[in-house]
Design a protein around this motif. Structure first.
Motif, PDB file in Angstrom:
ATOM      1  N   UNK A 132      -5.838  -1.364  15.144  1.00  0.00           N
ATOM      2  CA  UNK A 132      -4.413  -1.424  15.405  1.00  0.00           C
ATOM      3  C   UNK A 132      -3.946  -0.120  16.033  1.00  0.00           C
ATOM      4  N   UNK A 147      -4.695   6.755   2.919  1.00  0.00           N
ATOM      5  CA  UNK A 147      -4.365   5.736   1.932  1.00  0.00           C
ATOM      6  C   UNK A 147      -4.520   6.298   0.526  1.00  0.00           C
ATOM      7  N   UNK A 192       5.326   4.675  10.994  1.00  0.00           N
ATOM      8  CA  UNK A 192       4.625   4.129  12.163  1.00  0.00           C
ATOM      9  C   UNK A 192       5.091   2.709  12.459  1.00  0.00           C
ATOM     10  N   UNK A 201      -2.487  -5.379  17.594  1.00  0.00           N
ATOM     11  CA  UNK A 201      -3.725  -5.531  16.829  1.00  0.00           C
ATOM     12  C   UNK A 201      -4.753  -6.195  17.739  1.00  0.00           C
ATOM     13  N   UNK A 216      -1.291 -11.952   3.419  1.00  0.00           N
ATOM     14  CA  UNK A 216      -2.424 -12.861   3.417  1.00  0.00           C
ATOM     15  C   UNK A 216      -3.633 -12.315   4.128  1.00  0.00           C
ATOM     16  N   UNK A 217      -4.179 -13.101   5.042  1.00  0.00           N
ATOM     17  CA  UNK A 217      -5.385 -12.708   5.760  1.00  0.00           C
ATOM     18  C   UNK A 217      -5.071 -11.953   7.039  1.00  0.00           C
ATOM     19  N   UNK A 218      -3.789 -11.700   7.298  1.00  0.00           N
ATOM     20  CA  UNK A 218      -3.405 -10.992   8.525  1.00  0.00           C
ATOM     21  C   UNK A 218      -3.890  -9.555   8.485  1.00  0.00           C
ATOM     22  N   UNK A 219      -4.323  -9.039   9.649  1.00  0.00           N
ATOM     23  CA  UNK A 219      -4.745  -7.650   9.732  1.00  0.00           C
ATOM     24  C   UNK A 219      -3.561  -6.694   9.820  1.00  0.00           C
ATOM     25  N   UNK A 220      -2.414  -7.220  10.113  1.00  0.00           N
ATOM     26  CA  UNK A 220      -1.289  -6.368  10.462  1.00  0.00           C
ATOM     27  C   UNK A 220      -0.609  -5.792   9.232  1.00  0.00           C
ATOM     28  N   UNK A 221      -0.234  -4.504   9.326  1.00  0.00           N
ATOM     29  CA  UNK A 221       0.533  -3.847   8.283  1.00  0.00           C
ATOM     30  C   UNK A 221       1.796  -3.267   8.900  1.00  0.00           C
ATOM     31  N   UNK A 222       2.866  -3.309   8.105  1.00  0.00           N
ATOM     32  CA  UNK A 222       4.151  -2.790   8.554  1.00  0.00           C
ATOM     33  C   UNK A 222       4.599  -1.716   7.572  1.00  0.00           C
ATOM     34  N   UNK A 223       5.136  -0.648   8.136  1.00  0.00           N
ATOM     35  CA  UNK A 223       5.443   0.524   7.335  1.00  0.00           C
ATOM     36  C   UNK A 223       6.940   0.694   7.092  1.00  0.00           C
ATOM     37  N   UNK A 224       7.235   1.270   5.927  1.00  0.00           N
ATOM     38  CA  UNK A 224       8.588   1.709   5.650  1.00  0.00           C
ATOM     39  C   UNK A 224       8.889   3.003   6.392  1.00  0.00           C
ATOM     40  N   UNK A 277       0.675   5.328   1.296  1.00  0.00           N
ATOM     41  CA  UNK A 277      -0.033   6.312   2.110  1.00  0.00           C
ATOM     42  C   UNK A 277       0.650   7.670   1.968  1.00  0.00           C
ATOM     43  N   UNK A 317      -5.226  -0.010  -7.278  1.00  0.00           N
ATOM     44  CA  UNK A 317      -6.580   0.376  -6.892  1.00  0.00           C
ATOM     45  C   UNK A 317      -6.495   1.658  -6.086  1.00  0.00           C
ATOM     46  N   UNK A 362       0.840  -1.195   0.000  1.00  0.00           N
ATOM     47  CA  UNK A 362       0.000   0.000   0.000  1.00  0.00           C
ATOM     48  C   UNK A 362       0.881   1.254   0.000  1.00  0.00           C
ATOM     49  N   UNK A 379      -0.416   2.194  16.552  1.00  0.00           N
ATOM     50  CA  UNK A 379       0.945   2.436  16.086  1.00  0.00           C
ATOM     51  C   UNK A 379       1.555   3.581  16.897  1.00  0.00           C
ATOM     52  N   UNK A 433       4.029  -0.747  14.409  1.00  0.00           N
ATOM     53  CA  UNK A 433       2.868  -1.443  14.947  1.00  0.00           C
ATOM     54  C   UNK A 433       3.119  -1.874  16.387  1.00  0.00           C
ATOM     55  N   UNK A 469      -9.565  -3.739   7.549  1.00  0.00           N
ATOM     56  CA  UNK A 469      -8.827  -4.903   7.080  1.00  0.00           C
ATOM     57  C   UNK A 469      -8.276  -4.570   5.710  1.00  0.00           C
ATOM     58  N   UNK A 470      -6.974  -4.658   5.530  1.00  0.00           N
ATOM     59  CA  UNK A 470      -6.267  -4.270   4.322  1.00  0.00           C
ATOM     60  C   UNK A 470      -6.219  -2.743   4.187  1.00  0.00           C
TER      61      UNK A 470
END
Lengths: 114, 108
Positions: B33, A45, B43, B48, A98-106, A35, A56, A33, B35, B45, B93-94
């Motif tokens: 979540x 986003x 950010x 969650x 995948x289906x994980x809710x977690x996002x990690x940022x650069x 942002x 998208x 993604x 952060x 994490x 989610x996403x």
């Protein structure tokens, strides 16, 4: 969690020019993604980078202004086109799996347009 | 777009004090979540939460997800200067929707 790098870390650009920001992940990820974080504000986003197909975009963001590429599962680019001072922001990529809710940022790219 | 409201916007406390940050919405979230972001960095994490009523602890930080999954809180016990930063809640989610953030300053 994945290690994410962005290039450049910061840049100062003149209005009317374009800048391409790179996001590299050290492992294959499902989701990527982009942002934007305007000065003193929270994150918004821009788009979801889809591997092998067009990104998208969220409401208010268009492909002509923010073209995105994602040639594989570890790399994506965001271009900020025909820049104006209003584009001065921090641009961040994030990844999810995948289906994980977690996002990690650069670490972000700090862009200043003069 | 699901909106998240964070309060307070700014918080300045002395080392050793406790603090609570709130994140509220009129929408139900599948997950929420938290952060922390420091100047010049992306950010990071912290946690969650996905189940209504869930409580998670991370050392001196306690996170709670409301029973109806519309709100959450972050409580820090005995705050330290290293806790200084911008705390952001994000839901979804996403495609994450972020709150405006709470800037926390812990004075030594």
């Amino acid at each position: 969690s994945a290690v994410i790098s962005q290039k450049p870390s910061r840049d100062i650009c003149q209005r009317g020019t374009s800048l391409t920001i790179q996001c590299q992940v050290d492992s294959q990820v499902t989701m990527m993604f982009w942002y934007r974080q305007q000065p003193g504000q929270s994150l918004t986003l821009i788009a979801t980078a889809n591997q092998g197909s067009e990104a998208t975009y969220e409401s208010g963001f268009v492909i002509d202004k923010f073209p995105i590429s994602r040639p594989n599962l570890t790399f994506s680019t965001l271009t900020v086109s025909n820049m104006s001072p209003e584009d001065s922001s921090i641009y961040l990529c994030s990844v999810g799996q995948g289906s994980s809710y977690e996002q990690y940022f650069g670490p972000g790219t700090r862009l200043t347009v003069t | 777009t699901q909106l998240l409201e964070q309060s307070p916007q700014f918080l300045s406390i002395q080392e050793g004090e406790n603090l609570t940050v709130y994140c509220n919405s009129s929408s139900v979230f599948s997950s929420l979540q938290w952060y922390r972001q420091e100047p010049g960095e992306g950010p990071v994490l912290l946690v969650t939460v996905v189940t209504g009523g869930e409580v998670k602890k991370l050392k001196r930080l306690t996170f709670q997800f409301g029973d109806a999954r519309k709100d959450s809180s972050l409580h820090i016990t005995a705050a330290q200067p290293g806790d200084t930063g911008l705390y952001l809640c994000a839901g979804g989610h996403y495609k994450l929707s972020f709150g405006a953030g709470t800037t926390v300053t812990v004075r030594a």
